[in-house]
Write a protein that holds these residues in place. Sequence first.
Motif, PDB file in Angstrom:
ATOM      1  N   GLN A 115       3.170  -3.713  -0.180  1.00 29.50           N
ATOM      2  CA  GLN A 115       2.931  -3.990  -1.596  1.00 29.50           C
ATOM      3  C   GLN A 115       3.485  -2.903  -2.509  1.00 29.50           C
ATOM      4  O   GLN A 115       3.794  -3.168  -3.669  1.00 29.50           O
ATOM      5  CB  GLN A 115       1.432  -4.163  -1.845  1.00 29.50           C
ATOM      6  CG  GLN A 115       0.832  -5.353  -1.113  1.00 29.50           C
ATOM      7  CD  GLN A 115      -0.625  -5.564  -1.471  1.00 29.50           C
ATOM      8  OE1 GLN A 115      -1.141  -4.959  -2.417  1.00 29.50           O
ATOM      9  NE2 GLN A 115      -1.298  -6.432  -0.722  1.00 29.50           N
ATOM     10  N   ILE A 156      -2.598   6.356  -2.026  1.00 29.94           N
ATOM     11  CA  ILE A 156      -1.980   5.484  -1.034  1.00 29.94           C
ATOM     12  C   ILE A 156      -0.582   6.003  -0.748  1.00 29.94           C
ATOM     13  O   ILE A 156       0.166   6.353  -1.668  1.00 29.94           O
ATOM     14  CB  ILE A 156      -1.920   4.026  -1.527  1.00 29.94           C
ATOM     15  CG1 ILE A 156      -3.319   3.546  -1.900  1.00 29.94           C
ATOM     16  CG2 ILE A 156      -1.322   3.126  -0.467  1.00 29.94           C
ATOM     17  CD1 ILE A 156      -3.324   2.181  -2.525  1.00 29.94           C
ATOM     18  N   THR A 214       2.007  -0.543  -4.072  1.00 25.99           N
ATOM     19  CA  THR A 214       1.189  -0.407  -5.271  1.00 25.99           C
ATOM     20  C   THR A 214       0.696   1.032  -5.399  1.00 25.99           C
ATOM     21  O   THR A 214       0.657   1.791  -4.436  1.00 25.99           O
ATOM     22  CB  THR A 214      -0.011  -1.357  -5.220  1.00 25.99           C
ATOM     23  OG1 THR A 214      -0.747  -1.107  -4.022  1.00 25.99           O
ATOM     24  CG2 THR A 214       0.445  -2.797  -5.256  1.00 25.99           C
ATOM     25  N   LEU A 247     -12.141  -2.160  -0.667  1.00 26.82           N
ATOM     26  CA  LEU A 247     -11.453  -1.977   0.600  1.00 26.82           C
ATOM     27  C   LEU A 247     -12.384  -1.362   1.639  1.00 26.82           C
ATOM     28  O   LEU A 247     -13.469  -0.878   1.329  1.00 26.82           O
ATOM     29  CB  LEU A 247     -10.234  -1.066   0.398  1.00 26.82           C
ATOM     30  CG  LEU A 247      -9.159  -1.582  -0.554  1.00 26.82           C
ATOM     31  CD1 LEU A 247      -8.053  -0.556  -0.711  1.00 26.82           C
ATOM     32  CD2 LEU A 247      -8.579  -2.913  -0.073  1.00 26.82           C
ATOM     33  N   ILE A 269      -5.586  -0.255  -7.757  1.00 25.13           N
ATOM     34  CA  ILE A 269      -6.379  -0.750  -6.622  1.00 25.13           C
ATOM     35  C   ILE A 269      -7.824  -0.319  -6.806  1.00 25.13           C
ATOM     36  O   ILE A 269      -8.114   0.819  -7.187  1.00 25.13           O
ATOM     37  CB  ILE A 269      -5.823  -0.207  -5.290  1.00 25.13           C
ATOM     38  CG1 ILE A 269      -4.422  -0.771  -5.043  1.00 25.13           C
ATOM     39  CG2 ILE A 269      -6.729  -0.589  -4.128  1.00 25.13           C
ATOM     40  CD1 ILE A 269      -3.778  -0.242  -3.797  1.00 25.13           C
ATOM     41  N   ASP A 270      -8.728  -1.241  -6.521  1.00 24.72           N
ATOM     42  CA  ASP A 270     -10.154  -0.953  -6.517  1.00 24.72           C
ATOM     43  C   ASP A 270     -10.553  -0.581  -5.089  1.00 24.72           C
ATOM     44  O   ASP A 270     -10.693  -1.443  -4.218  1.00 24.72           O
ATOM     45  CB  ASP A 270     -10.941  -2.173  -7.010  1.00 24.72           C
ATOM     46  CG  ASP A 270     -12.426  -1.867  -7.151  1.00 24.72           C
ATOM     47  OD1 ASP A 270     -12.799  -0.675  -7.025  1.00 24.72           O
ATOM     48  OD2 ASP A 270     -13.214  -2.802  -7.375  1.00 24.72           O
ATOM     49  N   PHE A 271     -10.711   0.706  -4.837  1.00 21.49           N
ATOM     50  CA  PHE A 271     -11.002   1.178  -3.481  1.00 21.49           C
ATOM     51  C   PHE A 271     -12.404   0.797  -3.028  1.00 21.49           C
ATOM     52  O   PHE A 271     -12.690   0.848  -1.835  1.00 21.49           O
ATOM     53  CB  PHE A 271     -10.834   2.693  -3.407  1.00 21.49           C
ATOM     54  CG  PHE A 271      -9.414   3.147  -3.512  1.00 21.49           C
ATOM     55  CD1 PHE A 271      -8.606   3.187  -2.397  1.00 21.49           C
ATOM     56  CD2 PHE A 271      -8.884   3.522  -4.734  1.00 21.49           C
ATOM     57  CE1 PHE A 271      -7.291   3.610  -2.486  1.00 21.49           C
ATOM     58  CE2 PHE A 271      -7.567   3.942  -4.840  1.00 21.49           C
ATOM     59  CZ  PHE A 271      -6.768   3.986  -3.713  1.00 21.49           C
ATOM     60  N   ALA A 326      -2.304   3.928  -6.693  1.00 18.26           N
ATOM     61  CA  ALA A 326      -3.760   4.048  -6.530  1.00 18.26           C
ATOM     62  C   ALA A 326      -4.503   3.595  -7.770  1.00 18.26           C
ATOM     63  O   ALA A 326      -5.654   3.162  -7.686  1.00 18.26           O
ATOM     64  CB  ALA A 326      -4.124   5.498  -6.202  1.00 18.26           C
ATOM     65  N   THR A 351      -4.100  -4.486   4.829  1.00 20.12           N
ATOM     66  CA  THR A 351      -4.061  -5.457   3.734  1.00 20.12           C
ATOM     67  C   THR A 351      -3.127  -5.042   2.602  1.00 20.12           C
ATOM     68  O   THR A 351      -2.789  -5.865   1.757  1.00 20.12           O
ATOM     69  CB  THR A 351      -5.475  -5.650   3.160  1.00 20.12           C
ATOM     70  OG1 THR A 351      -5.980  -4.393   2.694  1.00 20.12           O
ATOM     71  CG2 THR A 351      -6.406  -6.196   4.230  1.00 20.12           C
ATOM     72  N   LEU A 352      -2.714  -3.766   2.583  1.00 27.53           N
ATOM     73  CA  LEU A 352      -1.826  -3.274   1.516  1.00 27.53           C
ATOM     74  C   LEU A 352      -0.402  -3.062   2.000  1.00 27.53           C
ATOM     75  O   LEU A 352       0.405  -2.482   1.257  1.00 27.53           O
ATOM     76  CB  LEU A 352      -2.371  -1.961   0.948  1.00 27.53           C
ATOM     77  CG  LEU A 352      -3.778  -1.999   0.349  1.00 27.53           C
ATOM     78  CD1 LEU A 352      -4.181  -0.610  -0.119  1.00 27.53           C
ATOM     79  CD2 LEU A 352      -3.847  -2.990  -0.806  1.00 27.53           C
ATOM     80  N   GLU A 409      -4.529   0.877   6.328  1.00 25.58           N
ATOM     81  CA  GLU A 409      -5.065  -0.246   5.558  1.00 25.58           C
ATOM     82  C   GLU A 409      -4.047  -1.378   5.619  1.00 25.58           C
ATOM     83  O   GLU A 409      -3.116  -1.459   4.803  1.00 25.58           O
ATOM     84  CB  GLU A 409      -5.324   0.169   4.109  1.00 25.58           C
ATOM     85  CG  GLU A 409      -6.005  -0.906   3.277  1.00 25.58           C
ATOM     86  CD  GLU A 409      -7.288  -1.393   3.904  1.00 25.58           C
ATOM     87  OE1 GLU A 409      -7.380  -2.620   4.147  1.00 25.58           O
ATOM     88  OE2 GLU A 409      -8.180  -0.581   4.184  1.00 25.58           O
TER      89      GLU A 409
END
Length: 453
Positions: free
Chosen positions: A126, A160, A128, A138, A133-135, A130, A122-123, A120
């Motif tokens: 970061q 993640i 961050t 994605l 994050i709004d899966f 789990a 886009t992450l 992924e």
Amino acid sequence: MRGSYMVRSFWIITNKMSTAIAYSFMAMDKRQRNDVPEVNRRCSNNSEKYLNAGYDNTSESTLSRSLKRRPRKRSSSSTRSKKDPRVKVEIVVQFFKVGEIDTLKEQFNADVIVKAKWREPTLDGQQTTADAIDFARLWSPKLYIENSLGDPKEQIRHRIIYNEKGEAFIYEKRVAKGTFMENLELDDFPFDVQDLTITVASELPISECELVEDKDEHHVVNRQSFVDEQEWHLYVHTECNKKELVIDQVDNSVKRSALSVKCRAARRPGYFVWNIFMITFLICSLAFATFSVEKDLPQNRLQLSFTLVLTAVAFKSVVNSSLPRISYLTYMDKYLLVSMVMLSAVCTWHAIVTRLNYNRKYADHVENIVLTILSVLYIVYNIGFIVIIYLFPCKKRRIMSQKDKEYKRNRRSFRQKSVYVDSLSRTQVAKYKRKPRRQALEQNENINVTAKY
């Protein structure tokens, strides 16, 4: 005269006014040119303030277009379409619990765990969790189990993980419980070895998503929770095959990627050997006892022979009730049919021998020859049947046992390697912590930290 004087004076006034207006516009233009650097300086200061505050000030003024725009984050779909349009999703399947295997309906019950992993971008960087994050927003491969019967009960979890480079990977854990279809190959019944397959597929076309086998983890079969242990023997090794499923029957070019993971189970033939084969062998062997009845009583011979034939037919019906309606013969079907042919041959001889009663001595001689031939043929057939069972169906079982040994050996070596790599990585982390920050960055990232900072 007076009219011409008025026209002339009006023309002079108009000319002076136009000249004054032209001079005023020239002065305004000159003043504006002198004020442009100051405006640019003010706009640049304002744009820097906005950039430091975290805003994108690209449309603040047309005079500040020469400034560098703040890079915007692209969506996952646009990033993948330009960099890597075909996302590879790594799959690993664990047979957590294998339930009853229904030979008649050609299906089996199981609890399976399907683990999927994909990148992924886009992450990246970061770090961050789990929970933050709004899966649903994605990218997702939209996995499902293709050979499930009905809608299985599923529980899906995400997490993640970041590697040492800061690259983000999404792990999806899917726990499915249900009934799965399987086309059983019953040629070797009851000495057969069956495949228990879980086919994981994606709803996306193969041009966007490709399912591959995970190289970091092994497929696992849990033998301790096998329910049907009395009837089947479950092997621990697995095999994985890639498939392509056709989405549209009209357009065969549009396909989906799928991955089939199979484990194997061997049927325990003891029940059928002692309750079907042995009883049929004894029934067919008793047919030779009818030769002890006098040839002058053919009705008694035929009555006993027909009773044995009906008993064999009853056993055949019992076997058919435990098998699906297939268009080919199993090993049990072949054995029962040959036994019935032998019983039919005995009945036929008892009907023919009545025509030889005119010469009793000749009839006894011929009957002894027939009895010897039928006995030898039946004994040879049983010995040949046992040899064929050992050479062909049992050979597959020996191959499966050998694969089990290789799987255990490979898994043991994989565990030792993973333990070594884990200890090595811990040692590197300890050395990394003891080094200064600048020296560690120069060694791991191969960059000039002084020039960077």
